[in-house]
Design a protein around this motif. Sequence first.
Motif, PDB file in Angstrom:
ATOM      1  N   HIS A 136     -64.384  41.945  29.737  1.00  0.00           N
ATOM      2  CA  HIS A 136     -63.117  41.429  30.273  1.00  0.00           C
ATOM      3  C   HIS A 136     -62.517  40.330  29.392  1.00  0.00           C
ATOM      4  CE1 HIS A 136     -63.564  43.845  33.901  1.00  0.00           C
ATOM      5  NE2 HIS A 136     -64.829  43.460  33.928  1.00  0.00           N
ATOM      6  N   GLN A 137     -62.917  40.337  28.127  1.00  0.00           N
ATOM      7  CA  GLN A 137     -62.438  39.347  27.167  1.00  0.00           C
ATOM      8  C   GLN A 137     -60.904  39.329  27.069  1.00  0.00           C
ATOM      9  OE1 GLN A 137     -64.585  39.899  23.565  1.00  0.00           O
ATOM     10  NE2 GLN A 137     -62.983  39.051  22.266  1.00  0.00           N
ATOM     11  N   ARG A 138     -60.348  38.136  26.971  1.00  0.00           N
ATOM     12  CA  ARG A 138     -58.892  38.013  26.814  1.00  0.00           C
ATOM     13  C   ARG A 138     -58.531  37.870  25.346  1.00  0.00           C
ATOM     14  NH1 ARG A 138     -56.866  36.550  32.026  1.00  0.00           N
ATOM     15  NH2 ARG A 138     -58.541  35.797  33.363  1.00  0.00           N
ATOM     16  N   VAL A 139     -57.289  38.193  25.037  1.00  0.00           N
ATOM     17  CA  VAL A 139     -56.832  38.038  23.655  1.00  0.00           C
ATOM     18  C   VAL A 139     -55.331  37.731  23.684  1.00  0.00           C
ATOM     19  CG1 VAL A 139     -56.356  40.517  23.369  1.00  0.00           C
ATOM     20  CG2 VAL A 139     -56.807  39.151  21.360  1.00  0.00           C
ATOM     21  N   THR A 140     -54.885  36.904  22.738  1.00  0.00           N
ATOM     22  CA  THR A 140     -53.445  36.687  22.622  1.00  0.00           C
ATOM     23  C   THR A 140     -52.888  37.784  21.728  1.00  0.00           C
ATOM     24  OG1 THR A 140     -53.928  35.218  20.800  1.00  0.00           O
ATOM     25  CG2 THR A 140     -53.584  34.200  22.939  1.00  0.00           C
ATOM     26  N   ILE A 141     -51.637  38.123  21.934  1.00  0.00           N
ATOM     27  CA  ILE A 141     -51.130  39.290  21.205  1.00  0.00           C
ATOM     28  C   ILE A 141     -49.650  39.155  20.842  1.00  0.00           C
ATOM     29  CG2 ILE A 141     -50.626  40.581  23.341  1.00  0.00           C
ATOM     30  CD1 ILE A 141     -51.586  43.121  21.805  1.00  0.00           C
ATOM     31  N   SER A 142     -49.319  39.667  19.665  1.00  0.00           N
ATOM     32  CA  SER A 142     -47.920  39.861  19.250  1.00  0.00           C
ATOM     33  C   SER A 142     -47.863  41.304  18.779  1.00  0.00           C
ATOM     34  CB  SER A 142     -47.549  38.958  18.078  1.00  0.00           C
ATOM     35  OG  SER A 142     -47.758  37.616  18.417  1.00  0.00           O
ATOM     36  N   VAL A 143     -47.038  42.117  19.404  1.00  0.00           N
ATOM     37  CA  VAL A 143     -47.074  43.551  19.116  1.00  0.00           C
ATOM     38  C   VAL A 143     -45.662  44.123  19.139  1.00  0.00           C
ATOM     39  CG1 VAL A 143     -47.687  43.904  21.571  1.00  0.00           C
ATOM     40  CG2 VAL A 143     -48.032  45.768  19.983  1.00  0.00           C
ATOM     41  N   GLY A 144     -45.412  45.073  18.237  1.00  0.00           N
ATOM     42  CA  GLY A 144     -44.091  45.700  18.265  1.00  0.00           C
ATOM     43  C   GLY A 144     -43.651  46.213  16.916  1.00  0.00           C
ATOM     44  N   SER A 145     -42.341  46.124  16.663  1.00  0.00           N
ATOM     45  CA  SER A 145     -41.746  46.622  15.421  1.00  0.00           C
ATOM     46  C   SER A 145     -42.384  45.929  14.218  1.00  0.00           C
ATOM     47  CB  SER A 145     -40.244  46.333  15.421  1.00  0.00           C
ATOM     48  OG  SER A 145     -39.617  47.127  16.391  1.00  0.00           O
ATOM     49  N   PRO A 146     -42.730  46.694  13.171  1.00  0.00           N
ATOM     50  CA  PRO A 146     -43.508  46.107  12.075  1.00  0.00           C
ATOM     51  C   PRO A 146     -42.830  44.921  11.392  1.00  0.00           C
ATOM     52  CG  PRO A 146     -42.690  48.322  11.522  1.00  0.00           C
ATOM     53  CD  PRO A 146     -42.456  48.127  12.976  1.00  0.00           C
ATOM     54  N   GLU A 147     -41.517  45.029  11.158  1.00  0.00           N
ATOM     55  CA  GLU A 147     -40.853  43.926  10.436  1.00  0.00           C
ATOM     56  C   GLU A 147     -40.799  42.668  11.293  1.00  0.00           C
ATOM     57  OE1 GLU A 147     -37.085  45.225   8.836  1.00  0.00           O
ATOM     58  OE2 GLU A 147     -38.020  46.898   7.753  1.00  0.00           O
ATOM     59  N   MET A 148     -40.708  42.837  12.597  1.00  0.00           N
ATOM     60  CA  MET A 148     -40.644  41.663  13.479  1.00  0.00           C
ATOM     61  C   MET A 148     -42.008  40.991  13.591  1.00  0.00           C
ATOM     62  SD  MET A 148     -37.993  43.098  16.317  1.00  0.00           S
ATOM     63  CE  MET A 148     -37.487  41.592  17.127  1.00  0.00           C
ATOM     64  N   VAL A 149     -43.057  41.808  13.621  1.00  0.00           N
ATOM     65  CA  VAL A 149     -44.408  41.227  13.681  1.00  0.00           C
ATOM     66  C   VAL A 149     -44.693  40.479  12.372  1.00  0.00           C
ATOM     67  CG1 VAL A 149     -46.876  41.736  13.907  1.00  0.00           C
ATOM     68  CG2 VAL A 149     -45.231  42.927  15.368  1.00  0.00           C
ATOM     69  N   ASP A 150     -44.261  41.053  11.253  1.00  0.00           N
ATOM     70  CA  ASP A 150     -44.440  40.365   9.960  1.00  0.00           C
ATOM     71  C   ASP A 150     -43.697  39.027   9.944  1.00  0.00           C
ATOM     72  OD1 ASP A 150     -45.962  42.406   8.971  1.00  0.00           O
ATOM     73  OD2 ASP A 150     -44.334  43.375   7.856  1.00  0.00           O
ATOM     74  N   GLU A 160     -49.472  51.144  16.885  1.00  0.00           N
ATOM     75  CA  GLU A 160     -49.760  51.372  15.450  1.00  0.00           C
ATOM     76  C   GLU A 160     -49.539  52.832  15.077  1.00  0.00           C
ATOM     77  OE1 GLU A 160     -53.245  50.032  13.557  1.00  0.00           O
ATOM     78  OE2 GLU A 160     -52.908  47.921  14.021  1.00  0.00           O
ATOM     79  N   GLN A 161     -49.949  53.726  15.950  1.00  0.00           N
ATOM     80  CA  GLN A 161     -49.774  55.153  15.665  1.00  0.00           C
ATOM     81  C   GLN A 161     -48.290  55.529  15.559  1.00  0.00           C
ATOM     82  OE1 GLN A 161     -51.585  58.012  15.008  1.00  0.00           O
ATOM     83  NE2 GLN A 161     -53.050  56.462  14.401  1.00  0.00           N
ATOM     84  N   ALA A 162     -47.449  54.730  16.236  1.00  0.00           N
ATOM     85  CA  ALA A 162     -46.004  54.986  16.179  1.00  0.00           C
ATOM     86  C   ALA A 162     -45.358  54.232  15.019  1.00  0.00           C
ATOM     87  CB  ALA A 162     -45.355  54.585  17.505  1.00  0.00           C
ATOM     88  N   GLY A 163     -46.176  53.523  14.212  1.00  0.00           N
ATOM     89  CA  GLY A 163     -45.644  52.825  13.047  1.00  0.00           C
ATOM     90  C   GLY A 163     -45.468  51.330  13.254  1.00  0.00           C
ATOM     91  N   GLY A 164     -45.943  50.797  14.393  1.00  0.00           N
ATOM     92  CA  GLY A 164     -45.800  49.368  14.670  1.00  0.00           C
ATOM     93  C   GLY A 164     -47.032  48.577  14.275  1.00  0.00           C
ATOM     94  N   LYS A 165     -47.053  47.300  14.689  1.00  0.00           N
ATOM     95  CA  LYS A 165     -48.172  46.418  14.346  1.00  0.00           C
ATOM     96  C   LYS A 165     -48.570  45.601  15.563  1.00  0.00           C
ATOM     97  CE  LYS A 165     -47.306  45.865   9.441  1.00  0.00           C
ATOM     98  NZ  LYS A 165     -47.100  44.973   8.320  1.00  0.00           N
ATOM     99  N   ALA A 166     -49.838  45.160  15.590  1.00  0.00           N
ATOM    100  CA  ALA A 166     -50.318  44.311  16.682  1.00  0.00           C
ATOM    101  C   ALA A 166     -51.285  43.286  16.119  1.00  0.00           C
ATOM    102  CB  ALA A 166     -51.016  45.166  17.741  1.00  0.00           C
ATOM    103  N   LEU A 167     -50.942  41.994  16.301  1.00  0.00           N
ATOM    104  CA  LEU A 167     -51.794  40.919  15.788  1.00  0.00           C
ATOM    105  C   LEU A 167     -52.233  40.007  16.919  1.00  0.00           C
ATOM    106  CD1 LEU A 167     -49.807  39.798  12.588  1.00  0.00           C
ATOM    107  CD2 LEU A 167     -51.693  41.443  12.739  1.00  0.00           C
ATOM    108  N   SER A 168     -53.421  39.425  16.757  1.00  0.00           N
ATOM    109  CA  SER A 168     -53.914  38.463  17.751  1.00  0.00           C
ATOM    110  C   SER A 168     -53.374  37.074  17.383  1.00  0.00           C
ATOM    111  CB  SER A 168     -55.429  38.453  17.740  1.00  0.00           C
ATOM    112  OG  SER A 168     -55.853  37.906  16.516  1.00  0.00           O
ATOM    113  N   GLY A 169     -53.719  36.071  18.203  1.00  0.00           N
ATOM    114  CA  GLY A 169     -53.232  34.700  17.996  1.00  0.00           C
ATOM    115  C   GLY A 169     -53.604  34.147  16.631  1.00  0.00           C
TER     116      GLY A 169
END
Length: 335
Positions: A306-320, A283-292
């Motif tokens: 030790h909670q688990r989480v699903t994640i999609s993270v990366g370039s902002p337009e791709m996460v959108d 996020e600090q580099a301008g990206g995004k990270a969303l959970s399931g």
Amino acid sequence: MNRITTLDEFIIRRQKDFPYASGELTGLLRDIGVAAKIVNREVNKAGLVSIIGVADSQNVSGDEVQKLDLYANEKLIECLQNSGECCGIASEENEDFTPIPPVSGKASKYVVVFDPLDGSSNIDVNVSVGTIFGIYRRKSPEDGTCNLEDFLQKGTELVAAGYVLYGTSTILVYTTGRGVNGFTLDPSIGEFCLSHRDIRIPARGSQYAVNQGYYLKFDVEMRRYIDHCSEMNFSLRYIGSMVSDIHRILLKGGIFLYPQTRKFPQGKLRLVYECNPLSFVVEQAGGKALSGNLQRVLDMQPEQLHQRVTISVGSPEMVDEMKEFVERYSVVSSD
Ligand code: AHM
Ligand code: MG
């Protein structure tokens, strides 16, 4: 010749940007830098284990040879403990958090969470691994022992976070919430030197990272998005070491996915010491990270260490775009 800026110099210079800084955070980041150099030295000679002994056994001198992830864990704890700049740590390798007693009677206001060696199953085959870390200001009173609440803070509360990638070269990337900078280890002088100033993730890329072997186990909406990546002729790049995959995406653009499966509704990766620190960096580099459930990862309230989480993270337009696919096809599949 360009003037070299070392990690220590950079951290100290940045401290001056915070008029009331006490130097504790600076000290902590330096401790992590020292631990990274020690771990790097061991990771680099991992292949030699077969001639000097194997993990969980003895080397030729009769010394116990440790597994590298446990070694990295020990070194990080040692470095953080000795300076007394933090009052507690929580690690992937330890079931509970560990309080750290004050050094020379000095109370500390920070706790550190980390995964000492992520993707460690890659070591045997000479593939990159990494260390992930996050630093929080404690919630508990400074004159007592830290408690679980200090570690179960939302990612939005992170004061600093970063990773060390032990790859073709070793790089330490970190943020204190004012941009992201990367420092490559120059082995000839034993210093991390500023090599990647103010990293900005590309708005989109042409690579996606996911364990495609689980494709049939993903929900239909995630399968549709993965199909889209394939139809777009994006390249699939999956190292199986999240730090390496995220580092590539940070520099080149792309998206990293670790979705839920019917069997593992929370995926595999851990919220507190893997996904939160890396999401903060991205996020600090301008990206995004969303959970399931398409919630911002950093906004999630951790309930367990030790909670688990699903994640999609990366370039902002791709996460959108991923989000649009999931919204569109989850409606269709629930009809
Ligand atoms: P670890 O913490 O046990 O090393 O596992 C975390 C790693 C990540 O670095 C990587 O992205 C993921 O596990 C790979 O998992 P899988 O083999 O299920 O794709
Ligand atoms: Mg891990």
